[in-house]
Design a protein around this motif. Structure first.
Motif, PDB file in Angstrom:
ATOM      1  N   THR A 161      42.060 -12.282   9.745  1.00  0.00           N
ATOM      2  CA  THR A 161      41.321 -11.611   8.783  1.00  0.00           C
ATOM      3  C   THR A 161      40.147 -12.385   7.939  1.00  0.00           C
ATOM      4  O   THR A 161      39.960 -13.312   7.239  1.00  0.00           O
ATOM      5  N   TRP A 162      39.367 -10.712   7.568  1.00  0.00           N
ATOM      6  CA  TRP A 162      37.886 -11.381   7.319  1.00  0.00           C
ATOM      7  C   TRP A 162      37.900 -10.406   6.774  1.00  0.00           C
ATOM      8  O   TRP A 162      38.317  -9.100   5.929  1.00  0.00           O
ATOM      9  N   ARG A 163      37.333 -10.976   5.423  1.00  0.00           N
ATOM     10  CA  ARG A 163      36.143 -10.316   3.932  1.00  0.00           C
ATOM     11  C   ARG A 163      35.268  -9.920   4.004  1.00  0.00           C
ATOM     12  O   ARG A 163      33.934 -10.739   4.722  1.00  0.00           O
ATOM     13  N   ALA A 164      34.834  -8.808   3.083  1.00  0.00           N
ATOM     14  CA  ALA A 164      32.726  -8.534   2.898  1.00  0.00           C
ATOM     15  C   ALA A 164      32.580  -9.902   2.523  1.00  0.00           C
ATOM     16  O   ALA A 164      33.722 -10.585   1.459  1.00  0.00           O
ATOM     17  N   ALA A 165      31.486 -10.855   2.639  1.00  0.00           N
ATOM     18  CA  ALA A 165      31.313 -11.994   1.692  1.00  0.00           C
ATOM     19  C   ALA A 165      31.003 -11.391   0.587  1.00  0.00           C
ATOM     20  O   ALA A 165      30.410 -12.351  -0.498  1.00  0.00           O
ATOM     21  N   ASP A 166      29.808 -10.130   0.630  1.00  0.00           N
ATOM     22  CA  ASP A 166      29.286  -9.563  -1.092  1.00  0.00           C
ATOM     23  C   ASP A 166      30.168  -9.382  -1.947  1.00  0.00           C
ATOM     24  O   ASP A 166      30.746  -7.854  -1.675  1.00  0.00           O
ATOM     25  N   ALA A 167      30.543  -9.408  -2.913  1.00  0.00           N
ATOM     26  CA  ALA A 167      31.645  -9.551  -3.856  1.00  0.00           C
ATOM     27  C   ALA A 167      31.030  -8.091  -4.282  1.00  0.00           C
ATOM     28  O   ALA A 167      32.209  -7.303  -4.823  1.00  0.00           O
ATOM     29  N   ASP A 168      30.032  -7.365  -4.357  1.00  0.00           N
ATOM     30  CA  ASP A 168      29.859  -5.901  -4.619  1.00  0.00           C
ATOM     31  C   ASP A 168      29.888  -4.734  -3.418  1.00  0.00           C
ATOM     32  O   ASP A 168      29.968  -3.643  -3.797  1.00  0.00           O
ATOM     33  N   SER A 169      30.502  -5.590  -2.544  1.00  0.00           N
ATOM     34  CA  SER A 169      30.764  -4.044  -1.399  1.00  0.00           C
ATOM     35  C   SER A 169      31.495  -3.647  -1.742  1.00  0.00           C
ATOM     36  O   SER A 169      32.918  -3.951  -2.603  1.00  0.00           O
ATOM     37  N   LEU A 170      32.475  -3.147  -0.709  1.00  0.00           N
ATOM     38  CA  LEU A 170      33.724  -2.215  -0.604  1.00  0.00           C
ATOM     39  C   LEU A 170      34.899  -3.131  -0.600  1.00  0.00           C
ATOM     40  O   LEU A 170      34.638  -4.324   0.638  1.00  0.00           O
ATOM     41  N   ASP A 171      35.822  -2.958  -0.929  1.00  0.00           N
ATOM     42  CA  ASP A 171      36.890  -4.216  -0.542  1.00  0.00           C
ATOM     43  C   ASP A 171      37.687  -3.734   0.805  1.00  0.00           C
ATOM     44  O   ASP A 171      38.281  -2.943   0.793  1.00  0.00           O
ATOM     45  N   MET A 172      37.693  -4.068   1.411  1.00  0.00           N
ATOM     46  CA  MET A 172      37.492  -3.976   2.904  1.00  0.00           C
ATOM     47  C   MET A 172      38.552  -5.618   3.640  1.00  0.00           C
ATOM     48  O   MET A 172      37.521  -6.545   3.602  1.00  0.00           O
ATOM     49  N   ARG A 173      39.050  -5.680   4.611  1.00  0.00           N
ATOM     50  CA  ARG A 173      39.717  -6.310   5.450  1.00  0.00           C
ATOM     51  C   ARG A 173      39.558  -5.747   6.954  1.00  0.00           C
ATOM     52  O   ARG A 173      40.631  -4.797   6.815  1.00  0.00           O
ATOM     53  N   TYR A 174      39.360  -6.516   7.544  1.00  0.00           N
ATOM     54  CA  TYR A 174      39.344  -7.212   9.287  1.00  0.00           C
ATOM     55  C   TYR A 174      40.402  -7.523   9.814  1.00  0.00           C
ATOM     56  O   TYR A 174      40.402  -8.808   9.571  1.00  0.00           O
ATOM     57  N   THR A 175      41.405  -7.448  10.345  1.00  0.00           N
ATOM     58  CA  THR A 175      42.306  -8.200  11.347  1.00  0.00           C
ATOM     59  C   THR A 175      42.233  -8.252  12.594  1.00  0.00           C
ATOM     60  O   THR A 175      41.972  -7.177  12.694  1.00  0.00           O
ATOM     61  N   PHE A 176      41.325  -9.291  12.965  1.00  0.00           N
ATOM     62  CA  PHE A 176      41.735  -8.926  14.723  1.00  0.00           C
ATOM     63  C   PHE A 176      42.623  -9.926  15.097  1.00  0.00           C
ATOM     64  O   PHE A 176      42.653 -10.794  15.025  1.00  0.00           O
ATOM     65  N   PHE A 177      43.333  -9.200  16.229  1.00  0.00           N
ATOM     66  CA  PHE A 177      44.573  -9.741  17.398  1.00  0.00           C
ATOM     67  C   PHE A 177      43.987 -10.283  18.305  1.00  0.00           C
ATOM     68  O   PHE A 177      42.767  -9.364  18.873  1.00  0.00           O
ATOM     69  N   ALA A 178      44.657 -11.451  18.598  1.00  0.00           N
ATOM     70  CA  ALA A 178      44.455 -11.675  20.131  1.00  0.00           C
ATOM     71  C   ALA A 178      44.423 -10.833  21.067  1.00  0.00           C
ATOM     72  O   ALA A 178      43.771 -10.998  22.158  1.00  0.00           O
ATOM     73  N   ASP A 179      44.719  -9.692  21.224  1.00  0.00           N
ATOM     74  CA  ASP A 179      44.902  -8.246  22.355  1.00  0.00           C
ATOM     75  C   ASP A 179      43.900  -7.142  22.068  1.00  0.00           C
ATOM     76  O   ASP A 179      44.313  -6.591  23.420  1.00  0.00           O
ATOM     77  N   GLY A 180      43.112  -7.527  21.156  1.00  0.00           N
ATOM     78  CA  GLY A 180      41.578  -6.653  21.646  1.00  0.00           C
ATOM     79  C   GLY A 180      41.984  -5.200  20.711  1.00  0.00           C
ATOM     80  O   GLY A 180      41.203  -4.551  20.344  1.00  0.00           O
ATOM     81  N   THR A 181      43.489  -5.381  20.017  1.00  0.00           N
ATOM     82  CA  THR A 181      42.943  -4.731  18.548  1.00  0.00           C
ATOM     83  C   THR A 181      43.138  -5.070  17.871  1.00  0.00           C
ATOM     84  O   THR A 181      42.738  -6.546  17.385  1.00  0.00           O
ATOM     85  N   ALA A 182      42.631  -4.140  16.181  1.00  0.00           N
ATOM     86  CA  ALA A 182      41.691  -4.404  15.550  1.00  0.00           C
ATOM     87  C   ALA A 182      42.774  -3.216  14.661  1.00  0.00           C
ATOM     88  O   ALA A 182      43.071  -2.271  14.268  1.00  0.00           O
ATOM     89  N   ARG A 183      42.901  -4.302  12.871  1.00  0.00           N
ATOM     90  CA  ARG A 183      43.446  -3.318  12.216  1.00  0.00           C
ATOM     91  C   ARG A 183      42.686  -3.386  10.737  1.00  0.00           C
ATOM     92  O   ARG A 183      42.555  -4.454  10.102  1.00  0.00           O
ATOM     93  N   ILE A 184      42.241  -2.111  10.382  1.00  0.00           N
ATOM     94  CA  ILE A 184      40.673  -1.773   9.237  1.00  0.00           C
ATOM     95  C   ILE A 184      41.437  -1.800   8.317  1.00  0.00           C
ATOM     96  O   ILE A 184      41.655   0.255   7.760  1.00  0.00           O
ATOM     97  N   ILE A 185      41.653  -2.508   6.358  1.00  0.00           N
ATOM     98  CA  ILE A 185      42.315  -1.807   5.215  1.00  0.00           C
ATOM     99  C   ILE A 185      41.148  -1.778   4.773  1.00  0.00           C
ATOM    100  O   ILE A 185      40.760  -2.545   3.986  1.00  0.00           O
ATOM    101  N   GLN A 186      41.122  -0.720   3.959  1.00  0.00           N
ATOM    102  CA  GLN A 186      40.252   0.426   2.707  1.00  0.00           C
ATOM    103  C   GLN A 186      40.929  -0.066   1.966  1.00  0.00           C
ATOM    104  O   GLN A 186      41.409   0.637   1.790  1.00  0.00           O
ATOM    105  N   ARG A 187      40.149  -0.452   0.403  1.00  0.00           N
ATOM    106  CA  ARG A 187      41.283  -0.578  -0.508  1.00  0.00           C
ATOM    107  C   ARG A 187      40.438   0.191  -1.623  1.00  0.00           C
ATOM    108  O   ARG A 187      39.217  -0.094  -1.252  1.00  0.00           O
ATOM    109  N   GLY A 188      40.881   0.265  -2.698  1.00  0.00           N
ATOM    110  CA  GLY A 188      40.148   0.952  -3.519  1.00  0.00           C
ATOM    111  C   GLY A 188      40.907   2.699  -3.463  1.00  0.00           C
ATOM    112  O   GLY A 188      41.691   3.236  -2.576  1.00  0.00           O
ATOM    113  N   GLY A 189      40.856   3.261  -5.000  1.00  0.00           N
ATOM    114  CA  GLY A 189      41.528   4.889  -5.333  1.00  0.00           C
ATOM    115  C   GLY A 189      42.859   4.682  -4.666  1.00  0.00           C
ATOM    116  O   GLY A 189      43.288   3.421  -5.836  1.00  0.00           O
ATOM    117  N   LEU A 190      43.118   5.656  -5.637  1.00  0.00           N
ATOM    118  CA  LEU A 190      44.975   5.121  -5.036  1.00  0.00           C
ATOM    119  C   LEU A 190      45.958   4.778  -4.622  1.00  0.00           C
ATOM    120  O   LEU A 190      46.794   4.244  -4.300  1.00  0.00           O
TER     121      LEU A 190
END
Length: 108
Positions: free
Chosen positions: A26-55
């Motif tokens: 799981t990775w996050r943007a290094a810039d504290a001012d960026s959108l609150d995003m998390r990317y999780t990359f799995f060994a099978d070639g799939t990825a899950r992107i979670i964008q936080r914020g809002g409701l």
């Protein structure tokens, strides 16, 4: 679905078949001012992107592929994007070849 603009602004990378383990996690943007995003990359070639914020957080599912150790392709059922990548320890840099914009990510 994952918008191409979102990819260009906030994309996180992962790995190809041979070096995939270097990018898995799981990775996050290094810039504290960026959108609150998390990317999780799995060994099978799939990825899950979670964008936080809002409701409520938004979750996107995608596929990824690394060609060599320099090009990431990330795509969902709607669109795809390619990015130049550079991994240095737990820091990942993505560059949009079309605009030259670079985004830095850190491993959680």
């Amino acid at each position: 679905m994952l918008r191409l603009g979102l990819l260009f602004l906030t994309l996180l990378a992962v790995a190809g078949c041979d070096g995939r383990s270097d990018y898995v996690g799981t990775w996050r943007a290094a810039d504290a001012d960026s959108l609150d995003m998390r990317y999780t990359f799995f060994a099978d070639g799939t990825a899950r992107i979670i964008q936080r914020g809002g409701l409520a957080p938004r979750t996107f599912e995608a596929q990824y592929e690394i060609l060599g150790d320099t090009l990431l392709t990330l795509e969902d059922e709607v669109q795809a994007g390619q990015f130049a990548i550079r991994l240095e320890g737990d820091t990942l840099r993505l560059t949009n070849p079309a605009s030259g914009q670079q985004t830095t990510w850190v491993r959680l």
